[in-house]
Design an enzyme around this catalytic site. Structure first.
Site, PDB file in Angstrom:
ATOM      1  N   PRO A 108     -47.379  29.074  31.452  1.00  0.00           N
ATOM      2  CA  PRO A 108     -46.674  28.504  32.605  1.00  0.00           C
ATOM      3  C   PRO A 108     -46.948  29.293  33.884  1.00  0.00           C
ATOM      4  CG  PRO A 108     -45.149  29.719  31.208  1.00  0.00           C
ATOM      5  CD  PRO A 108     -46.471  29.708  30.492  1.00  0.00           C
ATOM      6  N   ARG A 154     -50.415  22.923  50.476  1.00  0.00           N
ATOM      7  CA  ARG A 154     -50.085  21.826  49.553  1.00  0.00           C
ATOM      8  C   ARG A 154     -49.806  20.489  50.251  1.00  0.00           C
ATOM      9  NH1 ARG A 154     -46.324  21.530  46.313  1.00  0.00           N
ATOM     10  NH2 ARG A 154     -47.494  20.656  44.590  1.00  0.00           N
ATOM     11  N   CYS A 176     -56.128  22.432  64.326  1.00  0.00           N
ATOM     12  CA  CYS A 176     -56.599  21.267  65.086  1.00  0.00           C
ATOM     13  C   CYS A 176     -56.956  20.109  64.148  1.00  0.00           C
ATOM     14  CB  CYS A 176     -57.795  21.654  65.921  1.00  0.00           C
ATOM     15  SG  CYS A 176     -59.151  22.245  64.918  1.00  0.00           S
TER      16      CYS A 176
HETATM   17  C1  PLP Z   1     -56.116  27.613  32.703  1.00  0.00           C
HETATM   18  C2  PLP Z   1     -54.821  27.497  33.408  1.00  0.00           C
HETATM   19  N1  PLP Z   1     -53.692  27.855  32.764  1.00  0.00           N
HETATM   20  C3  PLP Z   1     -52.490  27.789  33.373  1.00  0.00           C
HETATM   21  C4  PLP Z   1     -52.383  27.349  34.686  1.00  0.00           C
HETATM   22  C5  PLP Z   1     -51.013  27.297  35.309  1.00  0.00           C
HETATM   23  O1  PLP Z   1     -50.633  25.978  35.480  1.00  0.00           O
HETATM   24  P1  PLP Z   1     -49.187  25.570  35.971  1.00  0.00           P
HETATM   25  O2  PLP Z   1     -48.937  26.277  37.267  1.00  0.00           O
HETATM   26  O3  PLP Z   1     -49.253  24.096  36.139  1.00  0.00           O
HETATM   27  O4  PLP Z   1     -48.207  25.958  34.904  1.00  0.00           O
HETATM   28  C6  PLP Z   1     -53.526  26.946  35.379  1.00  0.00           C
HETATM   29  C7  PLP Z   1     -53.445  26.456  36.747  1.00  0.00           C
HETATM   30  O5  PLP Z   1     -54.396  26.124  37.408  1.00  0.00           O
HETATM   31  C8  PLP Z   1     -54.776  27.015  34.719  1.00  0.00           C
HETATM   32  O6  PLP Z   1     -55.908  26.652  35.333  1.00  0.00           O
END
Ligand code: PLP
Length: 321
Positions: free
Chosen positions: A183, A221, A251
């Site tokens: 996560p 974002r 800009c």
């Molecule tokens: C390989 C991998 N694992 C984990 C993550 C983390 O993802 P999230 O922020 O959606 O939990 C990412 C995000 O780009 C990723 O590329």
């Protein structure tokens, strides 16, 4: 340097540059617990060319992408991972040359309720492949990546982690390996906000424009994904709310944080807080327009301290010749 034991780390890169692979291999020589994840046959060949034969994981492409935007739905993007049906053959080859310890996948990011079932379908496919590869060589883990989202809009419900846990467990089924999750957003999204000062108020026929000193270079974002971030006038939260468009100094018309959003009527000098900026915020900050990046301040136990200094124009131009 961040304090983690490299023996516990898994290095997962996409199309890693030579210098990065050199560094990973060097680190693994001293820390044989480090796992290097490859998502292309070439990555494994390049590791073998460096004399590496240690721990590896195979990143697989489950063919199902999930998340808040097409551009994060990596599970169905050919750029990421070994194509699903090629995995058993690649696994045999990789197990011959390295210590194959795991399977890895990452289907997408920002998964909330609407996407949860698809995300679990992807997890189920990865677990199936874990069982197939487990017949070639015993795996110590199957890693399902990150992906769990957080609410950004005021009316969105957070995930119920009890339900998520049950669905993931059901999708995985019996597996003779450890389950890993990675996560990111879920842990850090609401841990940070951007404070930005109002420098301009303009009553245009089409909109009341509020100019601020943060920009898409600070938080990309909204420009990149059209993402919604909550915005509050923290200097005067009690003023009547009026619909305003908030934008920065870059800009491009992409440099807006919101359009026609009711916010406690901003005035020059007010501070606005742009919330939920902890995930994919500072990491994606850049120096567009030669804008120095802002400072970061951490608050811990009621104490605040600068954890990243504000850049100066001299920092931005330091490497220019
Ligand atoms: C390989 C991998 N694992 C984990 C993550 C983390 O993802 P999230 O922020 O959606 O939990 C990412 C995000 O780009 C990723 O590329």
């Amino acid at each position: 340097e961040a304090g983690a034991d490299p023996n516990t780390l898994q290095y997962t890169a996409v199309n890693p540059p030579d210098a990065d692979l050199d560094y990973a291999v060097e680190l693994a020589e001293e820390n044989p617990g480090l796992t290097i994840t490859g998502g292309a046959r070439d990555t494994f060949d390049r590791l073998a060319e460096r004399g590496y034969d240690g721990r590896v994981a195979i990143r697989i492409n489950p063919g199902i992408g999930t998340g808040h935007h097409e551009k994060v739905a990596t599970g169905k993007d050919a750029k990421f991972g070994i194509p699903y049906e090629q995995v058993p053959a690649v696994a045999e080859d990789v197990a011959d040359r390295f210590d194959l310890v795991g399977i890895h996948a990452h289907a997408g990011s920002g998964v909330l309720h609407d996407d949860l079932d698809d995300h679990c379908r992807a997890i189920g496919k990865v677990a199936d492949m874990g069982r197939r590869v487990g017949e070639v060589t015993p795996l110590s883990f199957v890693d399902f990546g990150g992906g769990f989202g957080v609410p950004y809009r005021e009316d969105e419900e957070p995930l119920d982690m009890q339900v998520v846990g049950e669905k993931v467990r059901e999708a995985v089924g019996d597996l003779d390996a450890r389950i890993k999750l990675e996560p990111g957003r879920y842990v850090v999204a609401d841990a940070e906000l951007v404070l930005t000062e109002v420098n301009t108020i303009k009553e245009a026929p089409a909109a009341t424009v509020v100019g601020v000193d943060a920009s898409l270079a600070t938080l990309i974002r909204p420009a990149m994904f059209g993402s919604y971030h909550p915005i509050r006038n923290v200097s005067a939260p009690g003023r009547d709310a009026e619909p305003v468009s908030v934008g920065g100094p870059c800009c491009t018309s992409a440099d807006v944080f919101c359009t026609d959003r009711p916010i406690a009527r901003p005035e020059r000098g007010d501070l606005l807080a742009i919330g939920n900026a902890g995930a994919y915020g500072y990491e994606l900050a850049n120096q567009f327009h030669s804008q120095p990046r802002p400072a970061e301040v951490a608050i811990e136990g009621g104490e605040s301290r600068v954890v990243r200094e504000r850049e100066t124009l001299a920092d931005v131009t330091r490497t220019e010749r």
